[in-house]
Design an enzyme around this catalytic site. Structure first.
Site, PDB file in Angstrom:
ATOM      1  N   HIS A  45      43.416  49.482 -33.910  1.00 52.45           N
ATOM      2  CA  HIS A  45      44.801  49.353 -34.355  1.00 52.45           C
ATOM      3  C   HIS A  45      45.081  47.858 -34.551  1.00 52.45           C
ATOM      4  O   HIS A  45      45.197  47.123 -33.586  1.00 52.45           O
ATOM      5  CB  HIS A  45      45.755  49.942 -33.319  1.00 52.45           C
ATOM      6  CG  HIS A  45      45.513  51.388 -33.040  1.00 52.45           C
ATOM      7  ND1 HIS A  45      46.146  52.395 -33.730  1.00 52.45           N
ATOM      8  CD2 HIS A  45      44.681  52.002 -32.161  1.00 52.45           C
ATOM      9  CE1 HIS A  45      45.727  53.566 -33.285  1.00 52.45           C
ATOM     10  NE2 HIS A  45      44.832  53.352 -32.325  1.00 52.45           N
ATOM     11  N   ARG A  47      47.721  46.870 -36.415  1.00 57.52           N
ATOM     12  CA  ARG A  47      49.190  46.841 -36.346  1.00 57.52           C
ATOM     13  C   ARG A  47      49.919  46.348 -37.597  1.00 57.52           C
ATOM     14  O   ARG A  47      51.148  46.326 -37.598  1.00 57.52           O
ATOM     15  CB  ARG A  47      49.655  45.997 -35.152  1.00 57.52           C
ATOM     16  CG  ARG A  47      49.093  46.432 -33.808  1.00 57.52           C
ATOM     17  CD  ARG A  47      49.441  47.854 -33.452  1.00 57.52           C
ATOM     18  NE  ARG A  47      49.165  48.159 -32.036  1.00 57.52           N
ATOM     19  CZ  ARG A  47      49.139  49.374 -31.528  1.00 57.52           C
ATOM     20  NH1 ARG A  47      49.353  50.416 -32.309  1.00 57.52           N
ATOM     21  NH2 ARG A  47      48.890  49.571 -30.245  1.00 57.52           N
ATOM     22  N   ASP A 134      45.777  59.647 -36.165  1.00 58.18           N
ATOM     23  CA  ASP A 134      45.607  59.165 -34.793  1.00 58.18           C
ATOM     24  C   ASP A 134      46.945  58.774 -34.178  1.00 58.18           C
ATOM     25  O   ASP A 134      47.805  58.186 -34.827  1.00 58.18           O
ATOM     26  CB  ASP A 134      44.668  57.963 -34.735  1.00 58.18           C
ATOM     27  CG  ASP A 134      44.419  57.541 -33.302  1.00 58.18           C
ATOM     28  OD1 ASP A 134      43.956  58.386 -32.515  1.00 58.18           O
ATOM     29  OD2 ASP A 134      44.740  56.398 -32.957  1.00 58.18           O
ATOM     30  N   HIS A 161      42.737  63.140 -33.602  1.00 56.26           N
ATOM     31  CA  HIS A 161      43.322  62.917 -32.282  1.00 56.26           C
ATOM     32  C   HIS A 161      43.699  64.305 -31.773  1.00 56.26           C
ATOM     33  O   HIS A 161      44.657  64.911 -32.247  1.00 56.26           O
ATOM     34  CB  HIS A 161      44.557  62.028 -32.424  1.00 56.26           C
ATOM     35  CG  HIS A 161      45.334  61.820 -31.155  1.00 56.26           C
ATOM     36  ND1 HIS A 161      45.462  60.585 -30.563  1.00 56.26           N
ATOM     37  CD2 HIS A 161      46.033  62.676 -30.378  1.00 56.26           C
ATOM     38  CE1 HIS A 161      46.216  60.690 -29.479  1.00 56.26           C
ATOM     39  NE2 HIS A 161      46.575  61.961 -29.340  1.00 56.26           N
ATOM     40  N   HIS A 214      38.297  59.565 -29.314  1.00 56.16           N
ATOM     41  CA  HIS A 214      38.445  59.219 -27.892  1.00 56.16           C
ATOM     42  C   HIS A 214      38.349  60.407 -26.930  1.00 56.16           C
ATOM     43  O   HIS A 214      39.304  60.744 -26.224  1.00 56.16           O
ATOM     44  CB  HIS A 214      39.752  58.449 -27.643  1.00 56.16           C
ATOM     45  CG  HIS A 214      40.966  58.962 -28.373  1.00 56.16           C
ATOM     46  ND1 HIS A 214      41.357  60.287 -28.368  1.00 56.16           N
ATOM     47  CD2 HIS A 214      41.903  58.305 -29.109  1.00 56.16           C
ATOM     48  CE1 HIS A 214      42.466  60.424 -29.068  1.00 56.16           C
ATOM     49  NE2 HIS A 214      42.813  59.233 -29.530  1.00 56.16           N
ATOM     50  N   ASN A 259      46.185  56.619 -23.784  1.00 49.42           N
ATOM     51  CA  ASN A 259      46.231  58.006 -24.260  1.00 49.42           C
ATOM     52  C   ASN A 259      45.019  58.316 -25.136  1.00 49.42           C
ATOM     53  O   ASN A 259      44.825  57.645 -26.143  1.00 49.42           O
ATOM     54  CB  ASN A 259      47.501  58.256 -25.064  1.00 49.42           C
ATOM     55  CG  ASN A 259      47.715  59.724 -25.345  1.00 49.42           C
ATOM     56  OD1 ASN A 259      47.335  60.578 -24.564  1.00 49.42           O
ATOM     57  ND2 ASN A 259      48.337  60.023 -26.470  1.00 49.42           N
ATOM     58  N   ASP A 286      39.142  51.913 -29.500  1.00 50.81           N
ATOM     59  CA  ASP A 286      40.560  52.285 -29.581  1.00 50.81           C
ATOM     60  C   ASP A 286      41.423  51.072 -29.230  1.00 50.81           C
ATOM     61  O   ASP A 286      42.393  51.169 -28.469  1.00 50.81           O
ATOM     62  CB  ASP A 286      40.882  53.473 -28.673  1.00 50.81           C
ATOM     63  CG  ASP A 286      42.247  54.098 -28.977  1.00 50.81           C
ATOM     64  OD1 ASP A 286      42.912  53.631 -29.914  1.00 50.81           O
ATOM     65  OD2 ASP A 286      42.649  55.036 -28.260  1.00 50.81           O
ATOM     66  N   PHE A 304      51.451  53.365 -24.300  1.00 54.65           N
ATOM     67  CA  PHE A 304      50.038  53.699 -24.169  1.00 54.65           C
ATOM     68  C   PHE A 304      49.168  52.696 -24.923  1.00 54.65           C
ATOM     69  O   PHE A 304      49.522  52.259 -26.012  1.00 54.65           O
ATOM     70  CB  PHE A 304      49.757  55.085 -24.769  1.00 54.65           C
ATOM     71  CG  PHE A 304      50.285  56.243 -23.972  1.00 54.65           C
ATOM     72  CD1 PHE A 304      49.658  56.644 -22.803  1.00 54.65           C
ATOM     73  CD2 PHE A 304      51.396  56.960 -24.419  1.00 54.65           C
ATOM     74  CE1 PHE A 304      50.126  57.739 -22.075  1.00 54.65           C
ATOM     75  CE2 PHE A 304      51.867  58.059 -23.704  1.00 54.65           C
ATOM     76  CZ  PHE A 304      51.233  58.442 -22.533  1.00 54.65           C
ATOM     77  N   GLY A 305      47.997  52.349 -24.351  1.00 55.50           N
ATOM     78  CA  GLY A 305      47.013  51.587 -25.106  1.00 55.50           C
ATOM     79  C   GLY A 305      46.439  50.398 -24.371  1.00 55.50           C
ATOM     80  O   GLY A 305      47.092  49.813 -23.505  1.00 55.50           O
TER      81      GLY A 305
END
Length: 398
Positions: A45, A47, A134, A161, A214, A259, A286, A304-305
């Protein structure tokens, strides 16, 4: 030059490029350096567009290059979502402006990732890595089946996901001993594996190429193992935090909120067995950077992350290879060979230069990523990257 050949891993991929490089940079022709092929991360990610305060293509590329990664695939949960050609072009323009490595976008499976209508897959297929929603599971079975059929016609992979929304029930860590002891709301393993089960049924019906994001539960591993034995065109990934952590290691810290969540020791053991026997095809980071304000709200209220692309290889090398869980060749299979094969990429000779005997401490203050959110803060590791070469250019130098 003869002595360095033993230190070139996957020589059929990078040998010629390394030897060419060493002619101009002889100082790297030393026994303490190991040359590794550029890693591939199929799940990051970065962003942009929409959330550049968390990460940008440039900062994400820098972090990836530091970690030895030279090709990454960026997930489409952006603003706007990368679901149409018009929206996708916004991201592609940003990539072309500031990427240091190969950055390839995903296209969304459904419009706006809302799960109500399949996105116009045909108009973006030639520009995307694969298709994924995702961050969300596609809840509607008919929608997912339609997406699989259309992706099959395009010879593209559906990357899922897998999460049944109604089974999450407000949870935010694994529904295990830690959650019970500390009075947290848990996320059941069934929220993942029940959707894996449904999607594998659809794969059997449609014959599409399918990849599970994941993977975190022992039940998911077993379902995918059986699907492969049945000849279904299925692959999957897990992430470093699921292989190296379990819920007995959780802390009251938002950095541990991920997550799917960090699961039990039995799940962790099943994942390790899965990478050893080939059920799990690859390790993806991830990489999910957030601001400090978004991650300092404790387990319940943080987002999350985890930010992890620049520390993934040292962690995996230290706690899997050095501990003799898997070999370095097996790790490179998980980080390079299998991702390239699955998603149709030819290795292009990118490489990084590591001192695998050099010790370091994970220090998020030194991250090049904007996201400092890692559960591995303070971990001791082996492996320091001195140089990453992409497309014959130095994209990271220590």
């Amino acid at each position: 030059m003869e002595g360095i050949k033993a230190l070139i891993k996957h020589p059929n991929i990078i040998k010629d490029n390394v030897l060419k490089f060493l002619k101009d940079h002889p100082k790297y022709n030393q026994k303490n350096y190991t040359f590794l092929p550029g890693f591939i991360d199929v799940h990051v990610h970065f962003r942009e567009p929409g959330f550049s305060y968390k990460e940008t293509i440039l900062t994400g590329s820098r972090a990836a290059a530091k970690g030895g990664y030279t090709l990454v695939a960026t997930m489409p949960n952006l603003k706007p979502v990368s679901d149409t050609l018009e929206h996708l072009e916004i991201q592609i323009n940003l990539i072309n402006k500031s990427n240091l490595i190969s950055v390839v976008p995903y296209g969304a499976i459904t419009l706006y990732e809302e799960g109500k209508e399949v996105a116009p897959l045909e108009e973006v297929a030639h520009k995307v890595f694969a298709f994924s929603d995702d961050g969300k599971g596609v809840q509607n079975e008919k929608i997912m089946k339609e997406a699989m059929l259309r992706a099959k016609a395009l010879d593209k992979v559906i990357v899922a996901h897998c999460e049944v929304s109604k089974l999450v029930k407000g949870g935010y860590i694994h529904d295990g001993e830690y959650a019970k002891k500390h009075h947290h709301i848990g996320i059941s393993s069934a929220s993942e594996y029940e959707e894996v089960k449904r999607d594998l049924k659809l794969v059997k019906e449609t014959g599409c190429k399918f990849h599970v994001c994941h993977v975190s539960t022992k039940e998911s591993v077993e379902l995918i193992r059986k699907a492969k034995k049945q000849g279904l065109d299925v692959t999957c990934e897990t992430a470093p935090h699921y292989l190296l952590l379990n819920d007995s290691m959780l802390k009251e810290n938002g950095y541990f909120k991920i997550n799917p969540p960090i699961r039990s020791k039995k799940d962790q053991e099943a994942l390790i067995e899965g990478i050893k026997d080939g059920t799990i095809d690859m390790i993806a980071t991830d990489h999910a950077p957030h601001t400090e304000d978004e991650k300092n709200q404790g387990l319940k209220n943080s987002l999350f992350g985890a930010s992890g692309i620049e520390i993934a290889f040292p962690l995996l090398y230290t706690y899997l290879v050095k501990e003799k869980v898997i070999t370095l060749d097996k790790l490179l299979e998980l980080l390079v060979t299998n991702p390239a094969k699955r998603f149709g990429y030819q290795p292009i000779g990118d490489f990084s230069v590591w001192d695998l005997n050099k010790k370091a401490v994970i220090d998020n203050a030194k991250f090049l990523s904007k996201g400092k959110n890692t559960p591995f803060q303070g971990y001791n590791v082996f492996g320091v990257n001195y140089l990453t070469i992409h497309d014959d250019k130095v994209v990271y130098k220590r």
